[in-house]
Design a protein around this motif. Structure first.
Motif, PDB file in Angstrom:
ATOM      1  N   ASN A   1      15.420   9.042  12.508  1.00  0.00           N
ATOM      2  CA  ASN A   1      15.880  10.386  12.868  1.00  0.00           C
ATOM      3  C   ASN A   1      14.753  11.281  13.355  1.00  0.00           C
ATOM      4  O   ASN A   1      14.911  12.499  13.427  1.00  0.00           O
ATOM      5  N   HIS A   2      13.614  10.675  13.688  1.00  0.00           N
ATOM      6  CA  HIS A   2      12.464  11.377  14.265  1.00  0.00           C
ATOM      7  C   HIS A   2      11.943  12.509  13.385  1.00  0.00           C
ATOM      8  O   HIS A   2      11.642  13.601  13.856  1.00  0.00           O
ATOM      9  N   MET A   3      11.870  12.224  12.073  1.00  0.00           N
ATOM     10  CA  MET A   3      11.345  13.206  11.124  1.00  0.00           C
ATOM     11  C   MET A   3      10.495  12.496  10.072  1.00  0.00           C
ATOM     12  O   MET A   3      10.794  12.552   8.883  1.00  0.00           O
ATOM     13  N   PRO A   4       9.427  11.808  10.497  1.00  0.00           N
ATOM     14  CA  PRO A   4       8.658  10.979   9.570  1.00  0.00           C
ATOM     15  C   PRO A   4       8.062  11.732   8.377  1.00  0.00           C
ATOM     16  O   PRO A   4       7.803  11.132   7.345  1.00  0.00           O
ATOM     17  N   LYS A   5       7.873  13.028   8.495  1.00  0.00           N
ATOM     18  CA  LYS A   5       7.294  13.797   7.391  1.00  0.00           C
ATOM     19  C   LYS A   5       8.348  14.353   6.437  1.00  0.00           C
ATOM     20  O   LYS A   5       8.025  15.073   5.505  1.00  0.00           O
ATOM     21  N   SER A   6       9.608  14.001   6.652  1.00  0.00           N
ATOM     22  CA  SER A   6      10.686  14.552   5.827  1.00  0.00           C
ATOM     23  C   SER A   6      11.383  13.515   4.957  1.00  0.00           C
ATOM     24  O   SER A   6      12.483  13.768   4.459  1.00  0.00           O
ATOM     25  N   ALA A   7      10.755  12.363   4.741  1.00  0.00           N
ATOM     26  CA  ALA A   7      11.360  11.328   3.897  1.00  0.00           C
ATOM     27  C   ALA A   7      11.632  11.874   2.496  1.00  0.00           C
ATOM     28  O   ALA A   7      12.663  11.563   1.889  1.00  0.00           O
ATOM     29  N   ASN A   8      10.738  12.716   1.993  1.00  0.00           N
ATOM     30  CA  ASN A   8      10.919  13.279   0.647  1.00  0.00           C
ATOM     31  C   ASN A   8      12.148  14.176   0.571  1.00  0.00           C
ATOM     32  O   ASN A   8      12.859  14.184  -0.431  1.00  0.00           O
ATOM     33  N   VAL A   9      12.438  14.910   1.623  1.00  0.00           N
ATOM     34  CA  VAL A   9      13.602  15.805   1.618  1.00  0.00           C
ATOM     35  C   VAL A   9      14.889  14.985   1.752  1.00  0.00           C
ATOM     36  O   VAL A   9      15.921  15.354   1.193  1.00  0.00           O
ATOM     37  N   ILE A  10      14.829  13.855   2.459  1.00  0.00           N
ATOM     38  CA  ILE A  10      15.977  12.941   2.500  1.00  0.00           C
ATOM     39  C   ILE A  10      16.276  12.457   1.081  1.00  0.00           C
ATOM     40  O   ILE A  10      17.429  12.447   0.644  1.00  0.00           O
TER      41      ILE A  10
ATOM     42  N   PHE B   1      10.391  26.149   3.367  1.00  0.00           N
ATOM     43  CA  PHE B   1       9.788  25.819   4.660  1.00  0.00           C
ATOM     44  C   PHE B   1       9.811  26.971   5.659  1.00  0.00           C
ATOM     45  O   PHE B   1       9.336  26.816   6.786  1.00  0.00           O
ATOM     46  N   ALA B   2      10.312  28.127   5.278  1.00  0.00           N
ATOM     47  CA  ALA B   2      10.443  29.264   6.199  1.00  0.00           C
ATOM     48  C   ALA B   2       9.121  29.645   6.864  1.00  0.00           C
ATOM     49  O   ALA B   2       9.088  29.974   8.055  1.00  0.00           O
ATOM     50  N   SER B   3       8.032  29.582   6.127  1.00  0.00           N
ATOM     51  CA  SER B   3       6.732  29.989   6.684  1.00  0.00           C
ATOM     52  C   SER B   3       6.233  29.032   7.775  1.00  0.00           C
ATOM     53  O   SER B   3       5.339  29.369   8.539  1.00  0.00           O
ATOM     54  N   LYS B   4       6.836  27.852   7.877  1.00  0.00           N
ATOM     55  CA  LYS B   4       6.415  26.864   8.880  1.00  0.00           C
ATOM     56  C   LYS B   4       7.215  26.977  10.182  1.00  0.00           C
ATOM     57  O   LYS B   4       6.995  26.215  11.110  1.00  0.00           O
ATOM     58  N   GLY B   5       8.163  27.895  10.211  1.00  0.00           N
ATOM     59  CA  GLY B   5       8.927  28.114  11.431  1.00  0.00           C
ATOM     60  C   GLY B   5      10.326  27.519  11.388  1.00  0.00           C
ATOM     61  O   GLY B   5      10.611  26.608  10.604  1.00  0.00           O
ATOM     62  N   GLU B   6      11.180  28.034  12.255  1.00  0.00           N
ATOM     63  CA  GLU B   6      12.589  27.654  12.271  1.00  0.00           C
ATOM     64  C   GLU B   6      12.807  26.181  12.607  1.00  0.00           C
ATOM     65  O   GLU B   6      13.704  25.532  12.062  1.00  0.00           O
ATOM     66  N   GLU B   7      11.981  25.619  13.475  1.00  0.00           N
ATOM     67  CA  GLU B   7      12.140  24.214  13.851  1.00  0.00           C
ATOM     68  C   GLU B   7      11.920  23.302  12.627  1.00  0.00           C
ATOM     69  O   GLU B   7      12.685  22.362  12.411  1.00  0.00           O
ATOM     70  N   VAL B   8      10.924  23.603  11.825  1.00  0.00           N
ATOM     71  CA  VAL B   8      10.648  22.820  10.614  1.00  0.00           C
ATOM     72  C   VAL B   8      11.772  23.011   9.593  1.00  0.00           C
ATOM     73  O   VAL B   8      12.200  22.052   8.941  1.00  0.00           O
ATOM     74  N   VAL B   9      12.272  24.236   9.474  1.00  0.00           N
ATOM     75  CA  VAL B   9      13.387  24.500   8.560  1.00  0.00           C
ATOM     76  C   VAL B   9      14.597  23.665   8.958  1.00  0.00           C
ATOM     77  O   VAL B   9      15.195  22.978   8.124  1.00  0.00           O
ATOM     78  N   GLN B  10      14.956  23.695  10.232  1.00  0.00           N
ATOM     79  CA  GLN B  10      16.135  22.961  10.702  1.00  0.00           C
ATOM     80  C   GLN B  10      15.974  21.454  10.525  1.00  0.00           C
ATOM     81  O   GLN B  10      16.921  20.758  10.156  1.00  0.00           O
ATOM     82  N   MET B  11      14.754  20.939  10.775  1.00  0.00           N
ATOM     83  CA  MET B  11      14.500  19.518  10.592  1.00  0.00           C
ATOM     84  C   MET B  11      14.693  19.124   9.125  1.00  0.00           C
ATOM     85  O   MET B  11      15.289  18.094   8.820  1.00  0.00           O
ATOM     86  N   ASN B  12      14.226  19.957   8.216  1.00  0.00           N
ATOM     87  CA  ASN B  12      14.367  19.648   6.795  1.00  0.00           C
ATOM     88  C   ASN B  12      15.787  19.844   6.289  1.00  0.00           C
ATOM     89  O   ASN B  12      16.223  19.126   5.391  1.00  0.00           O
ATOM     90  N   TYR B  13      16.529  20.785   6.867  1.00  0.00           N
ATOM     91  CA  TYR B  13      17.961  20.875   6.552  1.00  0.00           C
ATOM     92  C   TYR B  13      18.638  19.561   6.943  1.00  0.00           C
ATOM     93  O   TYR B  13      19.450  19.021   6.203  1.00  0.00           O
ATOM     94  N   ARG B  14      18.304  19.076   8.142  1.00  0.00           N
ATOM     95  CA  ARG B  14      18.900  17.839   8.619  1.00  0.00           C
ATOM     96  C   ARG B  14      18.529  16.673   7.699  1.00  0.00           C
ATOM     97  O   ARG B  14      19.357  15.826   7.370  1.00  0.00           O
ATOM     98  N   ALA B  15      17.263  16.631   7.281  1.00  0.00           N
ATOM     99  CA  ALA B  15      16.799  15.574   6.375  1.00  0.00           C
ATOM    100  C   ALA B  15      17.590  15.607   5.072  1.00  0.00           C
ATOM    101  O   ALA B  15      18.057  14.572   4.585  1.00  0.00           O
ATOM    102  N   PHE B  16      17.745  16.796   4.500  1.00  0.00           N
ATOM    103  CA  PHE B  16      18.509  16.954   3.267  1.00  0.00           C
ATOM    104  C   PHE B  16      19.937  16.439   3.457  1.00  0.00           C
ATOM    105  O   PHE B  16      20.460  15.698   2.627  1.00  0.00           O
TER     106      PHE B  16
END
Length: 195
Positions: free
Chosen positions: A134-143, A168-183
């Protein structure tokens, strides 16, 4: 109501981020929270373990006694088994299937999986591959956190998901959305298993 969680893995996998998200969600709901010292985090590749205790009543100790943990959340399968003596008979193991071979005498993978799958309440998923696919290699923990969410009785999955956004808000909206998707990927994976 209380929930005792053992978080385990290897340094650099994101166990501390999982603890932060769960802790923030608990505090947001006004729950009591205690977290024991985290071991090994100063060494990338070293084992990391933390006790996280949540309750609607005061908590006396930050340590989880043998046989009383409600859940083991682990980003490494051998580390999940290492803390098995702490798990209650009705407790759940939510773990990554991908081994992190940081020691020369790492156990045989097939035997490791057999031991994990012989446990009465276990979810084993390959969060590393799910993250890559899913092109989010840094979000395995949130999955993995998303997969654990249905079993955290004291915290609703939506409350945890909202906490992901705040953390993740301080890292920007793109990072937030990616981690929502991971979750959501982890959460949907478990819902399809129909426990």
């Amino acid at each position: 109501m209380k929930t005792d969680i053992i978080l385990s893995g290897v340094g650099g996998q994101g166990i501390l981020s999982i603890a932060t998200i769960i802790g923030e969600a608990a505090l947001h709901l006004g729950l009591n929270l205690k977290q024991a010292e985290v071991h090994g985090m100063s060494q990338r590749g070293g084992d990391v373990q933390s006790n996280l205790r949540l309750s609607d009543a005061p908590i006396a100790s930050d340590l989880i006694a043998l046989g009383t943990a409600d859940m083991i959340i682990s980003l490494e399968p051998m580390e999940a088994l290492r803390y098995l003596p702490y798990l209650s008979k009705d407790g759940w193991i939510i773990t990554s299937a991908a081994p992190f071979k940081n020691i020369p005498n790492y156990p045989d993978e097939e035997k490791l999986m057999q031991e994990l799958k012989s446990q009465p309440h276990v979810v084993v998923l390959d969060v590393e591959n799910l993250a890559k696919e899913n092109h989010m290699p840094k979000s395995a923990n949130v999955i993995l956190l998303g997969a654990a969410a249905p079993f955290l009785k004291i915290l609703d999955a939506e409350v945890l998901r909202e906490s992901v956004g705040r953390i993740f808000a301080s890292k920007g909206e793109e990072v937030v959305q990616m981690n929502y998707r991971a979750f959501d990927i982890g959460h949907e994976y478990v819902k399809q298993l129909k426990f």
